[in-house]
Enzyme design. Structure first.
Site, short mmCIF file in Angstrom:
data_model
loop_
_atom_site.label_atom_id
_atom_site.label_comp_id
_atom_site.label_asym_id
_atom_site.label_seq_id
_atom_site.Cartn_x
_atom_site.Cartn_y
_atom_site.Cartn_z
N THR A 9 -10.33 0.68 -17.75
CA THR A 9 -10.96 0.26 -16.48
C THR A 9 -11.66 1.43 -15.78
O THR A 9 -12.81 1.32 -15.36
CB THR A 9 -9.89 -0.37 -15.55
N TYR A 30 -3.82 9.00 -14.53
CA TYR A 30 -4.63 8.34 -13.49
C TYR A 30 -5.71 9.28 -12.97
O TYR A 30 -6.91 8.95 -12.97
CB TYR A 30 -3.74 7.86 -12.33
N THR A 36 -10.93 9.87 -5.66
CA THR A 36 -9.70 10.34 -5.05
C THR A 36 -9.68 11.87 -4.96
O THR A 36 -10.28 12.55 -5.80
CB THR A 36 -8.50 9.86 -5.89
N ASP A 37 -8.92 12.38 -4.00
CA ASP A 37 -8.74 13.84 -3.91
C ASP A 37 -7.93 14.38 -5.09
O ASP A 37 -7.93 15.59 -5.34
CB ASP A 37 -8.07 14.22 -2.57
N GLU A 38 -7.25 13.47 -5.81
CA GLU A 38 -6.39 13.94 -6.90
C GLU A 38 -7.16 14.56 -8.06
O GLU A 38 -6.57 15.21 -8.91
CB GLU A 38 -5.54 12.78 -7.44
N LYS A 40 -9.89 9.18 -13.24
CA LYS A 40 -10.81 9.15 -12.09
C LYS A 40 -11.78 10.35 -12.17
O LYS A 40 -12.97 10.21 -11.88
CB LYS A 40 -10.03 9.20 -10.77
P1 NAD Z 1 -5.42 -1.29 -5.88
O1 NAD Z 1 -4.65 -1.08 -7.13
O2 NAD Z 1 -4.74 -1.81 -4.67
O3 NAD Z 1 -6.65 -2.28 -6.18
C1 NAD Z 1 -7.43 -2.18 -7.33
C2 NAD Z 1 -8.22 -3.48 -7.48
O4 NAD Z 1 -9.05 -3.37 -8.64
C3 NAD Z 1 -7.34 -4.73 -7.68
O5 NAD Z 1 -7.80 -5.78 -6.88
C4 NAD Z 1 -7.53 -5.04 -9.15
O6 NAD Z 1 -7.38 -6.44 -9.45
C5 NAD Z 1 -8.93 -4.56 -9.40
N1 NAD Z 1 -9.19 -4.24 -10.82
C6 NAD Z 1 -8.41 -3.47 -11.63
N2 NAD Z 1 -8.95 -3.42 -12.87
C7 NAD Z 1 -10.11 -4.14 -12.81
C8 NAD Z 1 -11.11 -4.45 -13.75
N3 NAD Z 1 -11.05 -4.00 -15.03
N4 NAD Z 1 -12.15 -5.22 -13.37
C9 NAD Z 1 -12.23 -5.69 -12.10
N5 NAD Z 1 -11.29 -5.44 -11.17
C10 NAD Z 1 -10.25 -4.68 -11.52
O7 NAD Z 1 -6.13 0.09 -5.60
P2 NAD Z 1 -6.50 0.81 -4.20
O8 NAD Z 1 -5.36 1.61 -3.75
O9 NAD Z 1 -7.09 -0.19 -3.31
O10 NAD Z 1 -7.62 1.80 -4.71
C11 NAD Z 1 -8.98 1.38 -4.81
C12 NAD Z 1 -9.85 2.54 -5.22
O11 NAD Z 1 -9.72 3.60 -4.29
C13 NAD Z 1 -9.49 3.13 -6.58
O12 NAD Z 1 -10.70 3.49 -7.24
C14 NAD Z 1 -8.68 4.37 -6.24
O13 NAD Z 1 -8.81 5.34 -7.25
C15 NAD Z 1 -9.35 4.80 -4.97
N6 NAD Z 1 -8.53 5.57 -4.02
C16 NAD Z 1 -7.33 5.07 -3.58
C17 NAD Z 1 -6.60 5.79 -2.62
C18 NAD Z 1 -5.29 5.26 -2.08
O14 NAD Z 1 -4.64 5.95 -1.32
N7 NAD Z 1 -4.86 4.05 -2.41
C19 NAD Z 1 -7.10 7.00 -2.13
C20 NAD Z 1 -8.33 7.48 -2.62
C21 NAD Z 1 -9.04 6.75 -3.55
O1 DAU Z 2 -4.44 10.97 -2.92
C1 DAU Z 2 -5.04 9.74 -3.18
C2 DAU Z 2 -4.15 8.92 -4.10
O2 DAU Z 2 -3.06 8.47 -3.29
C3 DAU Z 2 -4.88 7.72 -4.73
O3 DAU Z 2 -5.86 8.21 -5.59
C4 DAU Z 2 -3.90 6.83 -5.50
O4 DAU Z 2 -4.58 5.67 -5.97
C5 DAU Z 2 -2.80 6.42 -4.55
O5 DAU Z 2 -1.83 5.64 -5.25
C6 DAU Z 2 -2.13 7.64 -3.96
O6 DAU Z 2 -1.46 8.41 -4.99
P1 DAU Z 2 0.02 9.03 -4.76
O7 DAU Z 2 0.62 9.23 -6.09
O8 DAU Z 2 -0.03 10.16 -3.81
O9 DAU Z 2 0.69 7.77 -3.98
P2 DAU Z 2 2.14 7.07 -4.06
O10 DAU Z 2 2.17 6.06 -2.97
O11 DAU Z 2 2.47 6.61 -5.43
O12 DAU Z 2 3.12 8.26 -3.70
C7 DAU Z 2 2.95 9.02 -2.50
C8 DAU Z 2 4.00 10.14 -2.54
O13 DAU Z 2 5.30 9.56 -2.39
C9 DAU Z 2 4.02 10.90 -3.84
O14 DAU Z 2 4.29 12.27 -3.55
C10 DAU Z 2 5.19 10.29 -4.61
C11 DAU Z 2 6.15 9.87 -3.52
N1 DAU Z 2 6.99 8.68 -3.73
C12 DAU Z 2 6.38 7.55 -4.19
C13 DAU Z 2 7.10 6.39 -4.35
C14 DAU Z 2 6.46 5.12 -4.88
C15 DAU Z 2 8.33 8.70 -3.39
O15 DAU Z 2 8.88 9.72 -2.95
N2 DAU Z 2 9.06 7.55 -3.54
C16 DAU Z 2 8.50 6.39 -4.00
O16 DAU Z 2 9.22 5.36 -4.09
#
Ligand code: NAD
Ligand code: DAU
Length: 343
Positions: free
Chosen positions: A99, A159, A123-125, A163
């Site tokens: 994906t 992941y 993402t910042d990651e 990205k």
């Molecule tokens: P999420 O997992 O909540 O949502 C992802 C969505 O993409 C879902 O609705 C899923 O059904 C859809 N999807 C997955 N595979 C697909 C495919 N092959 N075709 C069409 N749709 C598909 O993710 P999120 O947390 O909302 O993140 C969205 C975007 O933002 C991602 O690109 C992620 O890398 C980026 N991002 C997330 C965060 C964060 O903190 N969550 C921070 C920075 C960047």
């Molecule tokens: O920085 C942006 C990223 O933030 C996005 O690109 C990702 O899509 C998003 O999932 C998020 O990544 P993280 O790995 O930082 O998020 P997560 O919510 O999984 O975890 C946040 C922090 O909390 C991380 O240091 C791991 C920790 N954690 C996570 C879970 C699920 C815990 O301590 N306990 C938990 O149960």
């Protein structure tokens, strides 16, 4: 400016918040959501939005013919769709490659073919991690002590490396083929509609379910929290005013370590501050993320509205408390999967 935009992943957490933002703030824009509805996508995230403004197409961004048929009638694509959870990528990287890398390549090929504006959500990651503030000479404020658009790519997990790969594809398509694209790299979002596998909603829904919250390792890891509404506003600014070929970092100066966030949630939900379990740490766990958003603030005039984390967190706790029907059916399965991993 743009009348017909495609939002990939618009039924997920950040994508659906962006769709709500566009409908509520930019009349005259029609949104086509392209979403595969994986475990992370949910039609309910788009409930109540007007049918004449938002159309959901259930499909895969890797489907070349479907993507072509949608992109030919669009004037912009905002690309959120991804496999997004680090822990899942450690169990099975395969869908992340498909994906996040292949899917992005399908979209940028179509955007190039029809000369459609493309904004890539990242993402910042991709920049890896930083030392803790206390271990830095400038205590986190000195040169190189936060991520900037010039920071080297150094992703740690399947992941984040997928990205990073997608970012590099977009950059290459801009340079080699003149793709009309921008990229944004944002820090950790919080807010409504976030899947309960993620840190903040997992802990809130654990407490609401009578399950002890789970902290990975010692909880010293720092994330730079931003409310998802502030992310949406920044993406709109970049889409409409950003310079083609540029990368913008999005963050709201929200650095906090996981232990502090968890203790705050416990306190705000009326629980003792130590009512949680420390569980197995994440392999390769990034230590600290921190964004320098100077470019976004100075060039595009963006600033966050959610400057008080506790207020945004209270809204989020209230949302999960009032929307048990949105998450409750999935809770047992999510926790069973974590339990199998010792987390
Ligand atoms: P999420 O997992 O909540 O949502 C992802 C969505 O993409 C879902 O609705 C899923 O059904 C859809 N999807 C997955 N595979 C697909 C495919 N092959 N075709 C069409 N749709 C598909 O993710 P999120 O947390 O909302 O993140 C969205 C975007 O933002 C991602 O690109 C992620 O890398 C980026 N991002 C997330 C965060 C964060 O903190 N969550 C921070 C920075 C960047
Ligand atoms: O920085 C942006 C990223 O933030 C996005 O690109 C990702 O899509 C998003 O999932 C998020 O990544 P993280 O790995 O930082 O998020 P997560 O919510 O999984 O975890 C946040 C922090 O909390 C991380 O240091 C791991 C920790 N954690 C996570 C879970 C699920 C815990 O301590 N306990 C938990 O149960």
């Amino acid at each position: 400016m743009y009348k017909n935009i495609i939002v990939t992943g618009g039924a997920g957490f950040i994508g659906s918040n962006f769709v709500h933002y566009v409908v509520n703030n930019h009349p005259g824009v029609h949104v086509t959501v392209l979403d595969k509805l994986t475990y992370a996508g949910n039609k309910a995230n788009l409930a109540g939005l007007p049918e004449d403004r938002v159309k959901l197409v259930v499909g895969d961004i890797c489907d070349v013919d479907l993507v072509d048929s949608l992109v030919k009638d669009a004037d912009a694509i905002v690309h959120y769709a991804a496999e997004s959870h680090n822990d899942n990528s450690l169990l099975d990287p395969t869908p992340f490659i498909q994906t996040n890398i292949v899917g992005t390549s399908v979209l940028i090929n179509a955007a190039r073919k029809y000369d459609v504006r493309f904004h890539h959500i990242s993402t910042d990651e991709v920049y890896g991690d930083l030392p803790l503030r206390e271990d830095l000479p400038g205590h986190g404020e000195g040169p190189g002590e936060k991520f900037t658009p010039e920071s080297p790519y150094r992703p740690s997990s399947p992941y984040s490396s997928s990205k990073a790969s997608s970012d590099l594809l977009v950059r290459a398509w801009v340079r080699s083929f003149g793709l009309q694209a921008t990229i944004s790299n944002c820090s950790n979002n919080y807010g409504p509609y976030q899947h309960i596998e993620k840190f903040i909603p997992r802990q809130i829904t654990n407490i609401l379910s009578g399950i002890r919250p789970k902290l990975y390792g010692t909880g010293k890891n720092v994330r730079d929290w931003i409310h998802t509404n502030d992310h949406s506003r920044a993406v709109w600014q970049i889409l409409t005013k950003g310079k083609i070929g540029e990368t913008y970092l999005i963050g709201a100066d929200g650095e906090k370590n996981n232990k502090d966030v968890l203790e705050l949630i416990l306190q705000m939900m009326g629980q003792p501050a130590d009512a949680y379990d420390q569980v197995k740490d994440r392999p390769g766990h990034d230590l600290r993320y921190a964004i320098d958003a100077t470019k976004l603030r100075t060039e595009l005039g963006w600033k966050p509205e959610f400057t008080d984390f506790e207020t945004g967190l209270q809204h989020t706790i209230d949302w999960y408390t009032e929307h048990r029907d949105w998450w409750e059916a999935e809770k047992a399965a999510v926790e069973a999967k974590y339990a199998r991993q010792g987390q």
